[in-house]
Design an enzyme around this catalytic site. Structure first.
Site, PDB file in Angstrom:
ATOM      1  N   CYS A   1     -69.673  49.379 -34.923  1.00 53.96           N
ATOM      2  CA  CYS A   1     -70.608  48.524 -35.655  1.00 53.96           C
ATOM      3  C   CYS A   1     -70.191  48.351 -37.113  1.00 53.96           C
ATOM      4  O   CYS A   1     -70.652  47.442 -37.793  1.00 53.96           O
ATOM      5  CB  CYS A   1     -72.020  49.104 -35.563  1.00 53.96           C
ATOM      6  SG  CYS A   1     -72.448  49.540 -33.870  1.00 53.96           S
TER       7      CYS A   1
ATOM      8  N   GLU B   1     -60.288  59.415 -22.952  1.00 52.05           N
ATOM      9  CA  GLU B   1     -60.405  58.179 -23.734  1.00 52.05           C
ATOM     10  C   GLU B   1     -59.081  57.422 -23.652  1.00 52.05           C
ATOM     11  O   GLU B   1     -58.033  57.948 -24.033  1.00 52.05           O
ATOM     12  CB  GLU B   1     -60.763  58.514 -25.186  1.00 52.05           C
ATOM     13  CG  GLU B   1     -60.603  57.373 -26.179  1.00 52.05           C
ATOM     14  CD  GLU B   1     -61.345  56.090 -25.787  1.00 52.05           C
ATOM     15  OE1 GLU B   1     -62.555  56.171 -25.528  1.00 52.05           O
ATOM     16  OE2 GLU B   1     -60.704  55.013 -25.742  1.00 52.05           O
TER      17      GLU B   1
ATOM     18  N   SER C   1     -65.449  58.220 -30.817  1.00 53.70           N
ATOM     19  CA  SER C   1     -66.576  58.148 -31.756  1.00 53.70           C
ATOM     20  C   SER C   1     -66.242  57.392 -33.031  1.00 53.70           C
ATOM     21  O   SER C   1     -66.557  57.827 -34.119  1.00 53.70           O
ATOM     22  CB  SER C   1     -67.038  59.557 -32.141  1.00 53.70           C
ATOM     23  OG  SER C   1     -68.023  59.989 -31.259  1.00 53.70           O
TER      24      SER C   1
HETATM   25  C1  LIG Z   1     -67.640  44.756 -33.932  1.00 55.38           C
HETATM   26  C2  LIG Z   1     -68.839  45.351 -33.237  1.00 55.38           C
HETATM   27  C3  LIG Z   1     -70.030  45.465 -33.931  1.00 55.38           C
HETATM   28  C4  LIG Z   1     -71.149  45.999 -33.306  1.00 55.38           C
HETATM   29  N1  LIG Z   1     -72.304  46.111 -34.014  1.00 55.38           N
HETATM   30  C5  LIG Z   1     -73.400  46.625 -33.420  1.00 55.38           C
HETATM   31  C6  LIG Z   1     -74.596  46.797 -34.148  1.00 55.38           C
HETATM   32  O1  LIG Z   1     -74.663  46.482 -35.347  1.00 55.38           O
HETATM   33  N2  LIG Z   1     -75.669  47.301 -33.487  1.00 55.38           N
HETATM   34  C7  LIG Z   1     -75.626  47.656 -32.175  1.00 55.38           C
HETATM   35  O2  LIG Z   1     -76.619  48.108 -31.628  1.00 55.38           O
HETATM   36  N3  LIG Z   1     -74.477  47.549 -31.468  1.00 55.38           N
HETATM   37  C8  LIG Z   1     -73.379  47.037 -32.065  1.00 55.38           C
HETATM   38  N4  LIG Z   1     -72.217  46.934 -31.349  1.00 55.38           N
HETATM   39  C9  LIG Z   1     -72.215  47.329 -29.934  1.00 55.38           C
HETATM   40  C10 LIG Z   1     -71.963  48.816 -29.776  1.00 55.38           C
HETATM   41  O3  LIG Z   1     -70.814  49.171 -30.474  1.00 55.38           O
HETATM   42  C11 LIG Z   1     -71.836  49.121 -28.311  1.00 55.38           C
HETATM   43  O4  LIG Z   1     -73.016  48.753 -27.664  1.00 55.38           O
HETATM   44  C12 LIG Z   1     -71.570  50.598 -28.062  1.00 55.38           C
HETATM   45  O5  LIG Z   1     -70.379  51.006 -28.671  1.00 55.38           O
HETATM   46  C13 LIG Z   1     -71.490  50.869 -26.569  1.00 55.38           C
HETATM   47  O6  LIG Z   1     -71.138  52.185 -26.360  1.00 55.38           O
HETATM   48  P1  LIG Z   1     -70.368  52.609 -25.039  1.00 55.38           P
HETATM   49  O7  LIG Z   1     -70.105  54.064 -25.179  1.00 55.38           O
HETATM   50  O8  LIG Z   1     -71.055  52.099 -23.855  1.00 55.38           O
HETATM   51  O9  LIG Z   1     -69.007  51.798 -25.107  1.00 55.38           O
HETATM   52  P2  LIG Z   1     -67.828  51.851 -26.174  1.00 55.38           P
HETATM   53  O10 LIG Z   1     -68.297  52.264 -27.501  1.00 55.38           O
HETATM   54  O11 LIG Z   1     -67.104  50.554 -26.036  1.00 55.38           O
HETATM   55  O12 LIG Z   1     -66.898  53.024 -25.629  1.00 55.38           O
HETATM   56  C14 LIG Z   1     -66.221  52.911 -24.408  1.00 55.38           C
HETATM   57  C15 LIG Z   1     -64.935  53.673 -24.525  1.00 55.38           C
HETATM   58  O13 LIG Z   1     -64.409  53.859 -23.245  1.00 55.38           O
HETATM   59  C16 LIG Z   1     -63.013  53.717 -23.290  1.00 55.38           C
HETATM   60  N5  LIG Z   1     -62.564  53.398 -21.933  1.00 55.38           N
HETATM   61  C17 LIG Z   1     -62.802  52.269 -21.225  1.00 55.38           C
HETATM   62  N6  LIG Z   1     -62.292  52.376 -19.990  1.00 55.38           N
HETATM   63  C18 LIG Z   1     -61.738  53.613 -19.910  1.00 55.38           C
HETATM   64  C19 LIG Z   1     -61.071  54.321 -18.896  1.00 55.38           C
HETATM   65  N7  LIG Z   1     -60.872  53.789 -17.693  1.00 55.38           N
HETATM   66  N8  LIG Z   1     -60.641  55.565 -19.161  1.00 55.38           N
HETATM   67  C20 LIG Z   1     -60.832  56.123 -20.365  1.00 55.38           C
HETATM   68  N9  LIG Z   1     -61.462  55.497 -21.374  1.00 55.38           N
HETATM   69  C21 LIG Z   1     -61.909  54.260 -21.143  1.00 55.38           C
HETATM   70  C22 LIG Z   1     -62.781  52.626 -24.297  1.00 55.38           C
HETATM   71  O14 LIG Z   1     -61.487  52.708 -24.846  1.00 55.38           O
HETATM   72  C23 LIG Z   1     -63.869  52.924 -25.314  1.00 55.38           C
HETATM   73  O15 LIG Z   1     -63.419  53.738 -26.353  1.00 55.38           O
HETATM   74  C24 LIG Z   1     -71.070  46.413 -31.959  1.00 55.38           C
HETATM   75  C25 LIG Z   1     -69.869  46.302 -31.260  1.00 55.38           C
HETATM   76  C26 LIG Z   1     -68.755  45.783 -31.892  1.00 55.38           C
HETATM   77  C27 LIG Z   1     -67.466  45.674 -31.134  1.00 55.38           C
END
Ligand SMILES: Cc1cc2nc3c(=O)[nH]c(=O)nc-3n(C[C@H](O)[C@H](O)[C@H](O)COP(=O)(O)OP(=O)(O)OC[C@H]3O[C@@H](n4cnc5c(N)ncnc54)[C@H](O)[C@@H]3O)c2cc1C
Length: 540
Positions: free
Chosen positions: A30, A20, A26
Site C-alpha cells: 500500500c 515466498e 511483509s
Molecule cells: C500498489 C498497491 C496499493 C495498495 N493499497 C492498498 C490500500 O491502500 N488499502 C488496502 O486495503 N489495500 C491496498 N492494497 C491491496 C493490498 O496490498 C492487498 O489486498 C494485500 O496485500 C493482500 O494480501 P495477501 O496476503 O492476500 O496477498 P499479497 O500481499 O499479494 O501476498 C501474496 C504473496 O504470495 C506470493 N506468492 C504468490 N504465489 C505464490 C506461490 N505459488 N508460492 C509462494 N509464494 C507465492 C506473492 O509473491 C506475494 O508476495 C494495495 C495493493 C497494491 C499493489
C-alpha cells in the site's frame, strides 16, 4: 505473515515455514505509490520486516525465492521450487496466501519493458529504474481504480505528464458517479488528462518499447511509460491444482474460519472470496484490511487457538470499506453504493449532503459530501460514501461501524460523537446526512435526484448565486423572499426546490408544503451535485 506469526504466538512448539516466491516478505504494497511519488524516500521503510527478524523473533523459517507449485493432499505435502530445485514440505495445516496478480491483457506490446504493473517490490524497482534513467516525460495510466488514481497522483508529483484512461464513464468505478465526479475534478485541477468512457484499444510500438496508447475509440495518447492498473485476478492455481473448491467469484471458497473445502488447508487474502456483509453474497474484496484479519483467524486455527464449529465464524464478512486520496481530496466507501444496490436488486433510498468537516467558523473548515444508502421503511444502513479534503476517514470508519452492527439511519442520527470546533460540529455531517434520511423516512421531505421534465425548478439561492449559473429552466426566488412571493408559483405544476447543497432548498420545501403546495420535492444534494461543480465552490 499474519497467519504465521499468530500461529506462533499461540503455539511455541509448531514448526512454521513460510514459502515466498518473490524476494520479500511483509512489504508494504500500500506504500508503493508513495515511494514512487518520493514521499517515502527510503525503500527500506517499505520493508515492514525481514526473514532474519522473523526468524529471530518468531522462530519462523521464511524461504524467499521459493515458489509453491503443488499441494499433495494425500501425503499432506507442499512441493516448491527454489533455484530450480524441488523442495518438499510436510504439513498438518497449510495456509494458502498467494494473493492476487495484476491483470495484463494479452495484447501486443503488453510485455514491453516500458509497460509496467505495480504489485511487488520488484515492480516498484523496475519503475524507479525507468524513471531514474530519464527520458520519461509522458505517462499513460490505464485504469482509474484505487491504484491507478494513486499512481496518477504519484507520477504527477514527479512532474510527469499524466493521462489516465478509464473504460467506465467515471473514474473510481466502485463509487457512485456524483462522488467520483469530485475525484475527476481534482485530477483535472492538478493537470491530469482524464479520459473516461473508453478503454485500452492497443499499445502502439513494438516489444522493445511502446510509444503510445490507442483507446478503443481510436484516440492516440503518446507515452514513454504505460502503467496497467486494470485490476487483479486471484492467484488460485495452487488451490485449483489441489482440487480445492473455487467459488463462483473466482476466489478460493472458504468458511468463516478460513477453511477451504479441505479443512487441513486454510486460505486467506486476495486469493479468496468473502461474504459481503450487506448482501450476504460472495464477493472478492482484494484489500489489505480483510487480508490481515483473515490471516489472524487462519493463524488462530492453525495454532490450535480455536475449535471451528464451537462458535460463530469470525472472519467471513467484509463491508468493502476503502479510501483513496487524490491530491487534496479523499474519497471512500463502505457497504453498498447506490449502483451496487441497483445491480443487486436491493430496494434502497439515498440521502446526499454537503457539510463542513468541522465547525465552519473555526479556521480550516472544508466541505464534505456524504451519501447514505439505506433500506426504505426500516432505515437500515446499507452503505455510505464520503468525499472531501479532511475528515473523510473518520466518517467512513464511523459508518463502517454502524454497518457492522446492522445499524439504521436513526442510530446514526443518535450517535454521541466527539465534538469540539476543530474536530467536528455539534451536528456532525453524519448526523446531518442521517437527519435527511430520517426526514425522508418520516415524509417530512420528498427528494428527487433528477428534476422531472414537467417540473418547475425553483432556485432559492441568492440572486447573485443564480446569476453565476443555475439549472436549465430554473426560476429564482431567494429563500428569504419565498414566504412573500410564493403566490408567483404555479399550484398546478410540480415544483422542485433547490439551492447550493440542499439545505435552503429543504427549508423552502417546508415553507411551501405548509403553504399548501402538494406537488413538491427538494433536489437531493443541490446544485453542486446536479451541476457537478467542485466541492466547496460556494457550498453553504
Ligand atoms: C500498489 C498497491 C496499493 C495498495 N493499497 C492498498 C490500500 O491502500 N488499502 C488496502 O486495503 N489495500 C491496498 N492494497 C491491496 C493490498 O496490498 C492487498 O489486498 C494485500 O496485500 C493482500 O494480501 P495477501 O496476503 O492476500 O496477498 P499479497 O500481499 O499479494 O501476498 C501474496 C504473496 O504470495 C506470493 N506468492 C504468490 N504465489 C505464490 C506461490 N505459488 N508460492 C509462494 N509464494 C507465492 C506473492 O509473491 C506475494 O508476495 C494495495 C495493493 C497494491 C499493489
Amino acid at each position: 505473515m499474519s497467519a504465521a506469526t499468530r500461529a506462533r504466538r499461540l503455539d511455541e512448539s509448531a514448526r512454521i515455514t513460510v514459502l515466498e516466491a518473490g524476494g520479500f516478505v511483509s512489504f508494504a504494497n500500500c506504500g508503493l505509490p508513495y515511494h514512487i511519488a518520493g514521499r517515502i524516500k527510503d525503500e527500506s521503510a517499505l520493508l515492514v520486516t525481514t526473514p532474519k527478524r522473523i526468524a529471530d523473533r518468531f522462530n519462523i523459517d521464511v524461504r524467499t525465492q521459493t515458489r509453491a507449485v503443488r499441494i499433495d493432499r494425500s501425503t499432506r505435502t507442499v512441493h516448491a521450487v527454489h533455484a530450480g530445485e524441488e523442495q518438499v514440505f510436510a504439513y498438518d495445516v497449510a495456509v494458502i496466501a498467494t494473493g492476487a496478480a495484476a491483470i495484463v491483457p494479452a495484447i501486443a506490446g503488453a510485455t514491453a519493458p516500458n509497460v509496467l504493473t505495480l504489485r511487488s517490490m520488484e515492480d516498484t524497482r523496475r519503475m524507479q529504474e525507468l524513471l531514474g534513467r530519464g527520458g520519461v516525460r509522458r505517462v499513460v495510466v490505464v485504469g482509474g481504480g484505487f491504484i491507478g488514481l494513486e499512481m496518477a497522483e504519484a507520477l504527477t508529483d514527479r512532474k510527469l505528464d499524466v493521462t489516465l484512461i478509464e473504460k467506465n464513464g467515471q473514474v473510481l468505478p466502485p463509487l457512485d458517479a456524483e462522488m467520483a465526479a469530485l475525484v475527476e475534478l481534482e485530477l483535472r485541477a492538478h493537470g491530469v488528462n482524464v479520459v473516461t468512457g473508453t478503454g485500452l484499444g492497443r499499445l502502439v510500438g513494438g516489444a522493445e518499447g511502446v510509444t503510445g496508447v490507442e483507446t478503443e475509440d481510436g484516440r492516440l495518447f503518446p507515452a514513454d511509460l504505460v502503467l496497467l492498473s486494470i485490476g487483479v485476478r486471484p492467484n488460485v492455481e495452487l488451490a485449483r491444482g489441489a482440487g480445492l473448491m473455487i467459488g463462483a467469484t473466482g476466489g478460493i471458497a472458504v468458511d468463516g474460519w478460513q477453511r477451504t473445502s479441505d479443512p487441513a488447508i486454510l486460505a486467506v487474502g486476495d486469493a479468496t472470496e468473502v461474504v459481503n456483509g450487506v448482501t450476504r453474497g460472495f464477493a472478492r474484496v482484494p484489500l489489505g484490511g480483510p487480508a490481515n484479519r483473515q490471516g489472524r483467524v487462519a493463524g488462530t486455527v492453525a495454532g490450535g487457538g480455536a475449535v471451528p464449529g464451537d462458535s460463530q465464524p469470525v472472519a467471513g464478512t467484509v463491508m468493502g470499506t476503502a479510501i483513496v486520496q487524490v491530491f487534496s481530496l479523499s474519497a471512500g466507501l463502505t457497504g453498498l453504493t447506490e449502483k451496487a444496490a441497483v445491480a443487486a436488486g436491493i430496494a434502497h433510498e439515498t440521502a446526499v449532503i454537503t457539510a463542513s468537516h468541522h465547525a465552519s467558523y473555526y479556521p480550516g473548515a472544508h466541505p464534505l459530501r456524504v451519501k447514505l444508502v439505506y433500506e426504505p421503511g426500516s432505515g437500515k444502513l446499507l452503505g455510505a460514501q464520503v468525499a472531501g479534503r479532511d475528515g473523510v476517514d473518520k466518517r467512513l470508519d464511523v459508518l463502517a461501524t454502524v454497518l457492522h452492527f446492522g445499524g439504521t439511519v436513526e442510530d446514526l442520527a443518535r450517535l454521541d460523537l466527539a465534538y469540539a470546533p476543530q474536530f467536528g460540529s455539534a451536528k456532525d455531517p453524519l448526523h446531518m446526512a442521517a437527519f435527511v434520511a430520517e426526514n425522508q423516512l418520516a415524509g417530512v421531505v420528498k427528494t428527487v435526484r433528477v428534476i422531472p421534465p414537467e417540473a418547475l425548478p425553483l432556485d432559492v439561492r441568492s440572486a447573485a448565486e443564480f446569476a453565476g449559473g443555475s439549472l436549465p429552466g430554473a426560476i429564482n426566488i431567494p429563500l428569504e423572499e419565498l414566504r412573500r412571493r410564493a403566490s408567483e408559483l404555479p399550484r398546478d405544476r410540480a415544483v422542485v426546490t433547490f439551492c447550493q447543497i440542499g439545505q435552503r432548498g429543504y427549508v423552502a420545501y417546508r415553507i411551501l408544503h405548509q403553504l399548501g403546495f402538494t406537488r413538491l420535492a427538494n433536489l437531493e444534494g443541490g446544485y453542486v451535485v446536479a451541476a457537478s461543480v467542485p466541492l466547496g465552490a460556494g457550498a453553504h
